[in-house]
Design a protein around this motif. Structure first.
Motif, PDB file in Angstrom:
ATOM      1  N   ARG A 277     -24.976 -53.559  27.572  1.00 39.30           N
ATOM      2  CA  ARG A 277     -26.371 -53.315  27.962  1.00 39.30           C
ATOM      3  C   ARG A 277     -26.451 -52.944  29.449  1.00 39.30           C
ATOM      4  O   ARG A 277     -27.163 -52.010  29.821  1.00 39.30           O
TER       5      ARG A 277
ATOM      6  N   ALA B 268     -27.613 -49.391  31.072  1.00 32.16           N
ATOM      7  CA  ALA B 268     -28.749 -49.379  32.003  1.00 32.16           C
ATOM      8  C   ALA B 268     -28.368 -48.705  33.313  1.00 32.16           C
ATOM      9  O   ALA B 268     -29.174 -47.948  33.887  1.00 32.16           O
TER      10      ALA B 268
ATOM     11  N   GLY C 132     -32.085 -47.017  28.170  1.00 27.66           N
ATOM     12  CA  GLY C 132     -32.758 -48.215  27.717  1.00 27.66           C
ATOM     13  C   GLY C 132     -32.421 -48.410  26.251  1.00 27.66           C
ATOM     14  O   GLY C 132     -31.980 -47.483  25.574  1.00 27.66           O
TER      15      GLY C 132
ATOM     16  N   ASN D 264     -31.909 -42.288  26.972  1.00 24.06           N
ATOM     17  CA  ASN D 264     -32.107 -41.880  28.358  1.00 24.06           C
ATOM     18  C   ASN D 264     -33.296 -40.914  28.296  1.00 24.06           C
ATOM     19  O   ASN D 264     -33.147 -39.776  27.822  1.00 24.06           O
TER      20      ASN D 264
END
Length: 134
Positions: A21, A25, A30, A59
């Motif tokens: 994650r 990021a 996301g 994205n």
């Protein structure tokens, strides 16, 4: 062309999910969707399997560009990233990101090539960052 951009992490599943994650990021992705395949198969089919999570990574600028070229490309979005326990090595986790070049191959739309190239660059950077952390 490979189906996925892949790495193996010497970390347990939960830690690998958090690292994945964070790496996504850092590249502007996301998580729009999350599918816990292990839990779903247990609930729906009473089937046991190793931890297996599908993250739908997006994205927004790249998705916007792709949709501007071909609206149907949404059928291939978001970019799926699979985090799954290595069944042969319990302390290791596999992370596999969809190769964005598939968008170009499947759609036959050459104008998607620059978007796929940029998406692949960002996903590779995330995968490489995970590998470097190992």
């Amino acid at each position: 062309m490979s189906l996925a951009l892949t790495t193996t992490l010497p970390h347990p599943f939960a830690e690998a999910v958090e690292r994945t994650r964070a790496a996504l990021a850092d590249q502007g992705f996301g998580i729009l969707t999350e599918i816990d395949v292990q839990a779903t198969l247990k609930t729906k089919l009473d089937e046991d399997m190793e931890p297996y999570l599908i993250l739908g990574a997006c994205n927004p600028p790249l998705a916007h560009r792709a949709l501007g070229v071909q609206r149907q490309i949404g059928l291939l979005l978001p970019c799926n990233v699979v985090v799954r326990a290595d069944p042969d090595r319990p302390d290791h986790t596999l992370v596999e990101a969809m190769n964005p070049d598939l968008m170009v191959r499947v759609s036959g739309e050459p104008d998607l090539e620059p978007v796929a190239r940029d998406a692949a660059e960002k996903l590779r950077a995330a995968i490489d960052a995970l590998s470097a952390q190992s």
